[in-house]
Scaffold this motif. Sequence first.
Motif, PDB file in Angstrom:
ATOM      1  N   ALA A   1       0.824  -1.216   0.000  1.00 56.93           N
ATOM      2  CA  ALA A   1       0.000   0.000   0.000  1.00 56.93           C
ATOM      3  C   ALA A   1       0.858   1.265   0.000  1.00 56.93           C
ATOM      4  N   ILE A   2       0.811   2.040   1.077  1.00 56.19           N
ATOM      5  CA  ILE A   2       1.490   3.334   1.122  1.00 56.19           C
ATOM      6  C   ILE A   2       2.972   3.192   0.807  1.00 56.19           C
ATOM      7  N   TYR A   3       3.610   2.156   1.343  1.00 53.31           N
ATOM      8  CA  TYR A   3       5.040   1.943   1.117  1.00 53.31           C
ATOM      9  C   TYR A   3       5.327   1.755  -0.369  1.00 53.31           C
ATOM     10  N   ASP A   4       4.554   0.896  -1.030  1.00 50.29           N
ATOM     11  CA  ASP A   4       4.796   0.622  -2.451  1.00 50.29           C
ATOM     12  C   ASP A   4       4.496   1.842  -3.317  1.00 50.29           C
ATOM     13  N   TRP A   5       3.435   2.561  -2.978  1.00 49.11           N
ATOM     14  CA  TRP A   5       3.099   3.748  -3.763  1.00 49.11           C
ATOM     15  C   TRP A   5       4.195   4.814  -3.632  1.00 49.11           C
ATOM     16  N   ALA A   6       4.744   4.948  -2.426  1.00 50.93           N
ATOM     17  CA  ALA A   6       5.833   5.915  -2.227  1.00 50.93           C
ATOM     18  C   ALA A   6       7.082   5.469  -2.980  1.00 50.93           C
ATOM     19  N   HIS A   7       7.368   4.169  -2.962  1.00 55.90           N
ATOM     20  CA  HIS A   7       8.530   3.642  -3.677  1.00 55.90           C
ATOM     21  C   HIS A   7       8.413   3.935  -5.173  1.00 55.90           C
ATOM     22  N   LYS A   8       7.235   3.737  -5.707  1.00 50.83           N
ATOM     23  CA  LYS A   8       6.998   3.896  -7.136  1.00 50.83           C
ATOM     24  C   LYS A   8       7.057   5.364  -7.562  1.00 50.83           C
ATOM     25  N   SER A   9       6.658   6.267  -6.682  1.00 55.10           N
ATOM     26  CA  SER A   9       6.520   7.679  -7.069  1.00 55.10           C
ATOM     27  C   SER A   9       7.579   8.603  -6.487  1.00 55.10           C
TER      28      SER A   9
ATOM     29  N   ARG B   1      11.033   6.024   4.785  1.00 56.28           N
ATOM     30  CA  ARG B   1      10.445   6.878   5.830  1.00 56.28           C
ATOM     31  C   ARG B   1       9.017   6.451   6.133  1.00 56.28           C
ATOM     32  N   VAL B   2       8.273   6.120   5.070  1.00 56.64           N
ATOM     33  CA  VAL B   2       6.905   5.638   5.261  1.00 56.64           C
ATOM     34  C   VAL B   2       6.909   4.376   6.108  1.00 56.64           C
ATOM     35  N   ALA B   3       7.775   3.414   5.774  1.00 53.11           N
ATOM     36  CA  ALA B   3       7.846   2.157   6.529  1.00 53.11           C
ATOM     37  C   ALA B   3       8.180   2.424   7.996  1.00 53.11           C
ATOM     38  N   TRP B   4       9.127   3.333   8.219  1.00 54.86           N
ATOM     39  CA  TRP B   4       9.515   3.663   9.586  1.00 54.86           C
ATOM     40  C   TRP B   4       8.358   4.294  10.371  1.00 54.86           C
ATOM     41  N   PHE B   5       7.736   5.321   9.781  1.00 54.63           N
ATOM     42  CA  PHE B   5       6.647   6.001  10.485  1.00 54.63           C
ATOM     43  C   PHE B   5       5.473   5.049  10.706  1.00 54.63           C
ATOM     44  N   TYR B   6       5.203   4.184   9.727  1.00 53.00           N
ATOM     45  CA  TYR B   6       4.093   3.242   9.843  1.00 53.00           C
ATOM     46  C   TYR B   6       4.354   2.247  10.967  1.00 53.00           C
ATOM     47  N   TRP B   7       5.654   1.848  11.126  1.00 55.25           N
ATOM     48  CA  TRP B   7       5.963   0.914  12.203  1.00 55.25           C
ATOM     49  C   TRP B   7       6.046   1.610  13.553  1.00 55.25           C
ATOM     50  N   ILE B   8       6.717   2.748  13.615  1.00 55.57           N
ATOM     51  CA  ILE B   8       7.071   3.326  14.906  1.00 55.57           C
ATOM     52  C   ILE B   8       5.865   3.895  15.638  1.00 55.57           C
ATOM     53  N   ASN B   9       4.764   4.179  14.909  1.00 57.38           N
ATOM     54  CA  ASN B   9       3.587   4.675  15.634  1.00 57.38           C
ATOM     55  C   ASN B   9       2.954   3.569  16.473  1.00 57.38           C
TER      56      ASN B   9
ATOM     57  N   VAL C   1       1.570  11.389   9.605  1.00 59.20           N
ATOM     58  CA  VAL C   1       2.686  11.734   8.721  1.00 59.20           C
ATOM     59  C   VAL C   1       2.704  10.815   7.505  1.00 59.20           C
ATOM     60  N   THR C   2       2.400   9.524   7.705  1.00 59.26           N
ATOM     61  CA  THR C   2       2.424   8.586   6.580  1.00 59.26           C
ATOM     62  C   THR C   2       1.402   8.967   5.520  1.00 59.26           C
ATOM     63  N   TYR C   3       0.304   9.603   5.936  1.00 62.94           N
ATOM     64  CA  TYR C   3      -0.731   9.960   4.969  1.00 62.94           C
ATOM     65  C   TYR C   3      -0.333  11.170   4.124  1.00 62.94           C
ATOM     66  N   PHE C   4       0.560  12.002   4.635  1.00 59.54           N
ATOM     67  CA  PHE C   4       1.108  13.072   3.790  1.00 59.54           C
ATOM     68  C   PHE C   4       1.905  12.454   2.637  1.00 59.54           C
ATOM     69  N   PHE C   5       2.661  11.397   2.930  1.00 64.40           N
ATOM     70  CA  PHE C   5       3.398  10.705   1.872  1.00 64.40           C
ATOM     71  C   PHE C   5       2.435  10.083   0.860  1.00 64.40           C
ATOM     72  N   MET C   6       1.329   9.508   1.340  1.00 63.53           N
ATOM     73  CA  MET C   6       0.377   8.898   0.433  1.00 63.53           C
ATOM     74  C   MET C   6      -0.261   9.948  -0.478  1.00 63.53           C
ATOM     75  N   ILE C   7      -0.600  11.102   0.068  1.00 68.03           N
ATOM     76  CA  ILE C   7      -1.179  12.181  -0.727  1.00 68.03           C
ATOM     77  C   ILE C   7      -0.199  12.633  -1.799  1.00 68.03           C
ATOM     78  N   ALA C   8       1.071  12.788  -1.407  1.00 66.40           N
ATOM     79  CA  ALA C   8       2.096  13.199  -2.377  1.00 66.40           C
ATOM     80  C   ALA C   8       2.269  12.136  -3.452  1.00 66.40           C
ATOM     81  N   SER C   9       2.215  10.861  -3.055  1.00 66.36           N
ATOM     82  CA  SER C   9       2.347   9.769  -4.026  1.00 66.36           C
ATOM     83  C   SER C   9       1.198   9.786  -5.023  1.00 66.36           C
ATOM     84  N   PHE C  10      -0.001  10.053  -4.537  1.00 67.28           N
ATOM     85  CA  PHE C  10      -1.176  10.094  -5.404  1.00 67.28           C
ATOM     86  C   PHE C  10      -1.012  11.133  -6.524  1.00 67.28           C
ATOM     87  N   VAL C  11      -0.609  12.344  -6.149  1.00 67.33           N
ATOM     88  CA  VAL C  11      -0.423  13.400  -7.150  1.00 67.33           C
ATOM     89  C   VAL C  11       0.738  13.072  -8.073  1.00 67.33           C
ATOM     90  N   ARG C  12       1.834  12.584  -7.485  1.00 66.53           N
ATOM     91  CA  ARG C  12       3.030  12.289  -8.271  1.00 66.53           C
ATOM     92  C   ARG C  12       2.773  11.175  -9.273  1.00 66.53           C
TER      93      ARG C  12
END
Length: 466
Positions: free
Chosen positions: A70-78, A86-94, A368-379
Motif C-alpha cells: 500500500a502506502i510503502y509501495d506507492w511511495a517507492h513507485k513515485s 520513511r513511510v515504513a519507519w513512520f508506519y511501524w514506529i507509531n 505523517v504517513t498519509y502526507f506521503f500517500m497524498i504526495a504519491s497520489f499526485v506524483r
Amino acid sequence: MDSSAPAKKIGLLGIIFFVFSGMIGFDGLAATAAVGPTVFGWWAVVIVVFLIPNLLMNSELGTAFPADGAIYDWAHKSLGPRHAARVAWFYWINVPFWMPAVYLIASGILSLLFFPDAPVWVQTCLAISMVWFTVFICNAPAATGNLVNFVGGASKVIVLLALVIGGISFVSVHGPAQELTLESMMPRFDDGFRYAPTLVYLIVGAETVACMGGALKNPRRNIPLGLFLALSIVLVLYSLAIAAMIVALPNDQLSLVGGITQTFSILFGDHPAGRALTVSLSLIAIVALVTYIVPWLMASSRAAAEGADANEMPAVFGKRNASGSPVGANVLTGVVATIALVIYTFMSANADELFWSLFAFASFLLFVTYFFMIASFVRLRETHPDTPRPFRVPGGMIGAWIVALMQAFVLAIACVVLVFPDVMDGRISLTESAPTLIGIAGSVILIEFFVRRLIPAKQSDTPTAG
C-alpha cells in the motif's frame, strides 16, 4: 483440480467485513465523546473535507496500483526508496506508542471495575503485561489470526450495540445529561476541540482495503462502493455510541481511559443485574481492544521485516522464527512500548494525561504517513499517466490536486492540535506539549539516521519503475 484456475476474488461483502474488522476501534471513542455535542457538527465537516476525498483517492490508488505494501509501495513507485523507507519507519514506529495508549484504556477499565483508587503505576504495569501478551500472540503461527479477527469483530459489535441500546433506554427514562440539539451540535472551537483530531483518527485506514485491488471482484465498482457503504455503517455505529456516552454523563466527568465502563455503569445502573452487565460488557471491551491491536502489530511488523529484507531498515527487524513470524520486529515493538509507558508515566500526572500523551504522539506519527500517500497520489498522476485506472478521481489534475489539498489541510490542522491542544484558543503550553514534542523529535532523528545510513543518496530520488 486445475492449479491454473484463478483464485476466488473478494466481493463487495468481503470488503465491507474487512473494514469492520480492521477499522472499528474503541481507543478514540471516549476522546471523541469528550468533544461534546459539537462532535456531530465536526463529523459533517470531516466527512466532506477529508473522508470523501480520502475514499476517492484510495479507490484510484487501489485499482490502478494494487500492492500488498500500500502506502510503502506507492511511495517507492513515485517518490523513491528514501521516502518509501520513511513511510515504513513512520508506519511501524507509531504502533509501539499507539499500542500502550490502547492498553491504558484496557487497564483503566480493569482499575475502574476492581480497584478504582489504584495509582497510575498500577495501570501502567497492567498495560505493560498486555503489551507482552500481544507480542507473544503475534509471534505464534499466523493461523491464530483468523480466530483473533472473529473474536475481535464479534466483541466490537457487541460493545457498540450495547452502548447504543443502553443509551436509547437511558434517555427514554432519565433524559440526557447533555442536550443534543441542532444548536449544540454546531461546530465550535471550544474546550473540547482539543480532542477533535480523534475524528480523523477513527476513519483513516481505507488504504488497507484499497491495496487489495488486484484480488477484488469488479474493483472499479466494489472498492469505492464497499468503502463508502462500510464506512457509512461504521460512522452510524460510532455516532450512536458516542451519543450514548454524551447523554450519559457531562464532558468534564468523562474519563479518557475508563469512559466506556463509566458509561455502562450509568446506562445499566448500580443494582446487581446492572453491575453484572457492566462488568461483562467491560471485559468484552477489553477483549475487543486486545484483538484490535493484534492484526495491526502483525501488519506493521511484517512491513518492517520486508523493509529489513530490502536493507532499508536494520537487519534485526527481519529476524523471523520457525513459523515465519517477524519475531525481531515484534519484540522491538514490545521493548519500545514498555520504555514509552515507563517514561511517559513519569511525565504524566494521571492516567488520562498519560493516555493522551501517547495517543497524540502515535496519531501524529501515523498522520505523517498519509502526507506521503497524498504526495504519491499526485506524483503518480504525473509519472504514470498511462497506467490503467479502473476508478479515477474526476476533474483531471485539478481534481486530483483539490482532493489532495483538502486532505492535507485537515491532516495539518489535526497534527497541530495534537501537539498544541489549545492552539485554537491562542494558547500554546510548551510544558503540556513537551512529551509529544520530545517524542516526535526523537522519532524523526532516529528515522533520518537510519534512512540516510542504509540508503545511498544516489538512490534517494529514484522512483521504482513500473
